[in-house]
Motif scaffolding. Structure first.
Motif: not given
Lengths: 504, 504
Positions: A182-183, A187-191, A344-346, A393-396
């Motif tokens: 879900r995390l 992350v993808a959603r806010y990117a 901020t979340a990135k 994979d997890y953080l892109g």
């Protein structure tokens, strides 16, 4: 209900803890006020204290007293005594299970390995570090085998138990796996969000002494007791609840980006208020006056840092206070700008610089890899590749070098294995407690806006701190929230907040 | 030349000294940074450390190792080993001569008596203190009898030896008596002078942080090594040479009268440079890395405070530095005004506020009275009368109350008897060394005016500090100056300086 053996045991335990408190003061001084030329001899002082403490912890009489107490019917009806005996037995068994030679070898190789890590990281040379890391994991496996683990468990549990008594890799995996999925989605959603927050407003030049005064004012407001504690400056922030009535925090100031020191101080104050809330005046030296686990400790620091400190309500209270201390540095800043800036979340490369949400992905990668290394499912030589694959994979993100990849943390270099998951356990426990607290104190939001944190602190004092080590972490969580630990409260908290900040 | 017993002895001694260094750090912290609520438990830490140190000092093996070493021909040609053995034997014998019950009683009664003294002084009620002071002197006599004293000596020597090894009351009397007479004459001489100096120029309002920066600059200039030391603030200034590479000074600041903190800091720095000059890096824990006596220690502090700090040459160097730090506070002050201001000499009531010259009269009164009390020549009930009589005779002043008379000092209340004379011994040794130093460094005056204190510091390092406890105080004095201790150098120094200042 007190027997002679129990009295002797507690007197000895208090003496051992007193030695520990002296050791803590000497360590604190080493980080704060020790003159540079005093460093060499300081090692000799620390080694003498370590020897005295080890001798006290492994004293044969402890085993005899424990056996006498365990079969003493008079102590059975006393739940505090039973909690003490359970934990003291566990400590004694662990302390006596490690052969002296292994302890010495771990200390020696650990110190050499840490030097090798420093050199390897500076030169981005994993090959230089590789043999040392192999040695350390081999030693950690030996250590784990000395400790042993519960039936149905695995080697990792033995090391994890040092930091999170009663926890198992399997349980952690069960909570971490849904969290990870879900995390990554969040992350993808806010990117992809259009209205991303900026943290430019935090980049003000504010001298350290003004930041210090502001930090002290905030800590006083949230409830850290300066009659029974201090705030000093060190290279790496920490909290030492060293003795009854004496809990010391440290932080560091950069003239730019004042929120670093603020959140560092609030984080340590969270640890500090846990230490100040433990019943040490009455029971110092006994497990029932000691903290439960690193995970629960971290839940306290993360709660004050993230759940309080990064809330909009906090800034309603704290912005005027910041203006008082920083004068002209924040003239037109608004509460909302600050609130957005600190949320901020990135995805990023370095764990210690990560935001509240993505931080947990860094931790989970380390948990997965150290577990695989310990089991032997992963070879040390394959660590960089696996590390980089998971960051993708997890953080892109692509890892540009091992120095900023699998060699960024000091932990493994000296054998700190099984420690990483406690960071994320702390966030998870904080999330689950926070959900319950907001039910129990329905007007908490409006209280926080007024700078009134007393009800929150009282809740933590009575529900968590007062118990010391009477309950295990999972047991306490079940008792307080009615549920076992779950990833949902933390995820709900993050999504609710970040959806607002990112406008998605 | 090293035998197994000697190696074991030195290893044990180093371990004991390491415990002592930890105790020193914990004590330092108590005066500097301990939060108020931590005070109660601090006593428990100190008591555990005292117990561990006592156990180590009185360990039976020390006696066995000492006996083996004393009869070991291989150690005979080594003068450092012989000095170590002489001092370690003395320490061990003294440590094992006191019965545990007496030590406990002295601690208990001493603490009660100190409380009684506080109360009595606050209420100017000597009768309240009298029975406690009687008890303390009775205990001190018992203690002295346990220690014993040399043939031809007296009971006082046993206590004096704790602070000034090898000294005797008779020797001190022989130096003090001419000092007393000539000092009383000097005091009378300046009382009649027409052109008396004023210290009004020192009464400037200067904030503590500026005084601190100035103090640090002065200490750096005279040679205190801040890489191996610190300067902090406490209620009562002190120096703790706690460990190799770690010597800590403290001072206190009053916004008015900046010279108090300056001379306090220079005094402690004198102690500190002695500690830094001892060969601790090589021999820590051995007597040859330890200071000789309190008298020699005080000679170092008094030399930097008075012989350097109150010289005209010092102010030639220090006034521009003071202007740099204090800005407008010293606009038209001249070197001569400052020099005269810091050299006023007039009889006063309170020892700790006395000037360089009359200070010794205060000390001598205490020496005479505590010696008489210990011998039984003076009854405690007659102390106030005798005290007041001597203040009239030696200093020409009337004592208005016992609170400001015989109850002004804390020392006797908890059994510090035999300690006072070391203050004046320090001044005397400083005077005699200073005379020799000025022969060995003929241009010292012009060096000091330029802020060059290196040659002086080197002289002290090589002539005094480097030897540790190899020589006794009297022996060192004879070796360095060719003469036994005499009152003449100090008196000549005072008269030469004060005649100039007072224009007589």
């Amino acid at each position: 209900m007190t027997t002679a053996a129990y009295s002797s045991l507690l007197a000895h335990t208090r003496r051992t803890a007193t030695l520990g408190s002296i050791d803590a003061l000497v360590s604190w001084d080493q980080e704060t006020y020790l003159p540079p030329s005093g460093a060499a001899f300081r090692a000799e002082q620390m080694s003498l204290l370590a020897e005295l403490t080890h001798t006290a912890r492994t004293d044969n009489r402890v085993g005899e007293w424990l056996s006498a107490c365990e079969s003493d019917a008079a102590l059975k009806p006393d739940p505090l005594a039973q909690a003490n005996l359970r934990e003291l037995r566990r400590d004694f068994d662990r302390a006596t299970k490690l052969p002296t030679e292994l302890v010495a070898e771990m200390a020696k190789v650990g110190s050499q390995s840490q030097e090798a890590w420093k050199h390897a990281r500076a030169n981005n040379d994993f090959k230089h570090f590789e043999p040392w890391l192999e040695k350390m994991f081999a030693l950690m496996r030996k250590k784990a085998e000395c400790y042993g683990w519960a039936a149905g468990g695995e080697v990792y549990d033995a090391l994890l138990g040092e930091y999170e008594p009663g926890a198992s890799a399997k349980e952690i995996e069960a909570v971490f796996t849904p969290l990870r999925g879900r995390l990554a989605n969040l992350v993808a959603r806010y990117a992809g969000a259009k209205n991303k927050p900026s943290d430019a407003v935090l980049s003000k030049l504010i001298p350290a002494d003004k930041q210090h005064a502001f930090g002290q004012a905030v800590l006083k407001a949230i409830g850290f007791d300066f009659q029974a504690g201090r705030l000093d400056t060190t290279a790496h922030p920490f909290c030492s609840g060293m003795a009854p009535g004496d809990t010391r925090l440290t932080t560091r100031y950069r003239d730019e980006h004042f929120s670093d020191a603020l959140y560092g101080s609030m984080h340590e104050a969270g640890h500090g208020m846990y230490e100040q809330g433990l019943p040490k005046d009455k029971y110092f030296g006994q497990p029932i006056a000691d903290s439960i686990s690193l995970g629960i400790h971290e839940s306290q620091s993360r709660m004050w840092e993230n759940f309080v400190g990064r809330s909009r309500e906090f800034w309603v209270f704290a912005l005027p206070l910041a203006r008082q201390h920083f004068g002209d540095a924040l003239p037109q800043t608004t509460v909302d700008e600050l609130y957005r800036a600190v949320n901020t979340a990135k995805p990023s490369l370095i764990r210690v610089e990560a935001d509240e949400a993505t931080y947990n992905l860094h931790v989970m990668i380390r948990f997965e890899l150290e577990r695989a290394l310990l089991r032997g499912d992963l070879k040390v030589k394959d660590l960089p590749g696996e590390w980089n694959k998971r960051y993708k994979d997890y953080l892109g993100i692509d890892v540009p070098s091992d120095a900023k990849g699998c060699m960024q943390d000091v932990h493994w270099s000296f054998g700190l294995v099984g420690y990483f998951p406690t960071y994320t356990l702390g966030n998870l426990y904080a999330g689950q407690f926070w959900e319950k607290i907001n039910k129990d104190i329905p007007d908490l939001s409006s209280r926080m806006e007024k700078g009134d944190f007393a009800a929150l602190k009282t809740w933590l004092n009575t529900s968590i701190h007062a118990h010391g080590k009477r309950y295990r972490a999972g047991e306490l969580c079940q008792m307080l929230t009615g549920k076992p630990l779950s990833a949902d409260p933390l995820l709900n908290h993050l999504q609710r907040k970040l959806d607002g900040v990112y406008g998605v």
